[in-house]
Design an enzyme around this catalytic site. Structure first.
Site, PDB file in Angstrom:
ATOM      1  CG  HIS A 245       2.378  -1.510   4.097  1.00  0.00           C
ATOM      2  ND1 HIS A 245       1.065  -1.776   3.775  1.00  0.00           N
ATOM      3  CD2 HIS A 245       2.534  -1.942   5.372  1.00  0.00           C
ATOM      4  CE1 HIS A 245       0.465  -2.358   4.806  1.00  0.00           C
ATOM      5  NE2 HIS A 245       1.330  -2.460   5.786  1.00  0.00           N
TER       6      HIS A 245
ATOM      7  CD  GLU B  54      -4.281  -9.030   1.426  1.00  0.00           C
ATOM      8  OE1 GLU B  54      -3.442  -8.361   2.038  1.00  0.00           O
ATOM      9  OE2 GLU B  54      -5.356  -9.392   1.945  1.00  0.00           O
TER      10      GLU B  54
ATOM     11  CB  SER C 288      -0.885   0.032   1.252  1.00  0.00           C
ATOM     12  OG  SER C 288      -0.100   0.384   2.382  1.00  0.00           O
TER      13      SER C 288
END
Ligand code: NAD
Length: 389
Positions: free
Chosen positions: A182, A325, A179
């Protein structure tokens, strides 16, 4: 030691400040209260009521006889940051003060840009302030296991020895985050490693897993010392959310197959890891990385642990995964560094989950059901902000 806790009003920063103060350190906290503002923006609140900072500090003084100094300001303001560090003159700076929700960073352009500016620029200002005021200050920085993503090889503690065409070097472990939040942590890690290598700063980057739990021995001393407990789809972490869903008699909402595996850690271990890292600083010039997790579970396994610990019917509902993911993957994380410093992990147990059921039950009337449904979708992150209506 003199320890400055940046983000000291947050879920983890507050109990960490108390833990360090309890252990006899001279502690100060700093915050711009952005986290409380995100609650207003999103129309959500912590399940457990939290007091304003001044009330928290006074409660701690009454309970422990110790004082914690407080600074109000934004790390993005470089002048504020350097003046605060010059004023407090810490031996260690523990840096929690970032926008930490992946879904928040994926709402739209504005939230992605805010997250990266807030996190990367704030961290850069901290590095410059340390270099200017006292390069010997040890920076203990909260990173995340999400920086690594889910590579098909073992995840080492920050560094990887690579042999390429017959030559060998030690390089930063390659990152594949999931993301814009992150990614901001990956950028931070690179900036910190650079500052250690070029200016000789000393830093510990703690790649922390998903934290669960709501109480530490210090926050339990007085209700005014409670830390936040988030359950909404933006800020709530998965185990905390499942606990609340079980208590309300709602299905546990597993995204996709639930095969996504993540490292977890008990909040009592988080605060202890910070103490251990602070009291055992990195060497000058060293960029030290620890993977701050104690166990790994898939989302499906977490749902099972919660369901098995709850006295009563619990069902699981699989929702379309709003994130992009890998749902089935290899996951093997090296996490020996903090144990070598003396960490004795609290592993996820029925006792802990049962105490969390108690917390959720006590405050269940405060739950906003709509807030638990995921609304931010990774693939359409450029859509207009949903809360502007
Ligand atoms: P939190 O949002 O509750 O706390 C962060 C605090 O920092 C908030 O009080 C916020 O107001 C403050 N802050 C944010 N930007 C600031 C700025 N520019 N200037 C001053 N203060 C600012 O988050 P948390 O759950 O306590 O997490 C703390 C840290 O740990 C974060 O860096 C996060 O990325 C990391 N982390 C958390 C988890 C988790 O499960 N909670 C997992 C891995 C890593």
């Amino acid at each position: 030691m003199r320890i400055l806790v940046l983000g000291g009003d947050g879920y983890l920063g507050w109990p960490t400040a108390l833990h360090l103060s309890d252990r006899g350190h001279e502690v100060a906290v700093a915050d711009n209260y952005a986290r409380r503002a995100y609650d207003h923006e999103m129309g959500v609140q912590s399940l457990v009521p939290i007091e304003p900072m001044q009330v928290r500090l006074e409660a701690w003084r009454q309970v422990s006889g110790k004082t914690i100094k407080s600074y109000y300001g934004d790390l993005v303001d470089g002048d504020f940051t350097v003046e605060m560090i010059r004023d407090f003159r810490p031996d260690t700076i523990v840096h929690f003060a970032e926008q930490r929700a992946a879904p928040y960073s994926m709402i739209d352009r504005r939230h992605a840009v805010y997250t990266q500016q807030n996190n990367v620029v704030g961290n850069l200002n901290v590095l410059f302030a340390i270099q200017e005021v006292d390069p010997d200050i040890h920076l203990v920085k909260l990173g995340t296991m999400g920086e690594y993503g889910t590579p098909n090889i073992d995840i080492e503690e920050g560094w990887l020895e690579v042999t390429h065409k017959g030559r060998t070097d030690r390089v930063l472990y390659p990152k594949k985050p999931g993301s814009f939040y992150h990614l901001s942590k990956v950028h931070d890690s690179h900036n910190i490693e650079f500052a250690c290598r070029i200016w000789g700063l000393r830093a510990t980057d703690l790649n922390q897993g998903v934290v669960y739990g709501q109480e530490t021995p210090q926050t339990a001393l007085d209700t005014r010392l409670a830390t936040r407990f988030d359950y909404d789809a933006i800020f709530g972490t998965v185990l905390n959310r499942f606990v609340i869903q079980a208590v309300l008699g709602h299905p546990l909402t597993v995204y996709g197959t639930g095969g996504q595996t993540r490292g977890l850690i008990d909040i009592r271990d988080t605060v202890e890891c910070i103490r251990l890292a602070s009291e055992n600083p990195a060497e000058p010039g060293e960029f030290r990385v620890f993977n701050q997790i104690t166990e790994s579970f898939s989302v499906e396994e977490i749902a099972k642990v919660v369901a098995n610990s709850f006295e009563g019917e619990v069902s699981v509902e699989h929702l379309d995964n709003p994130r992009v993911e890998q749902q089935e993957h290899y996951y093997n994380v090296v996490h020996t560094g903090l144990v070598e410093l003396g960490l004795e992990p609290h592993l996820l147990s029925n006792t802990l989950i049962e105490s969390l059921f108690g917390v959720a039950d006590k405050y269940k009337d405060r739950v906003d059901l709509a807030a638990m449904l995921p609304t931010v979708k990774w693939r359409s992150a450029s859509s207009p902000m949903r809360t502007e209506a």
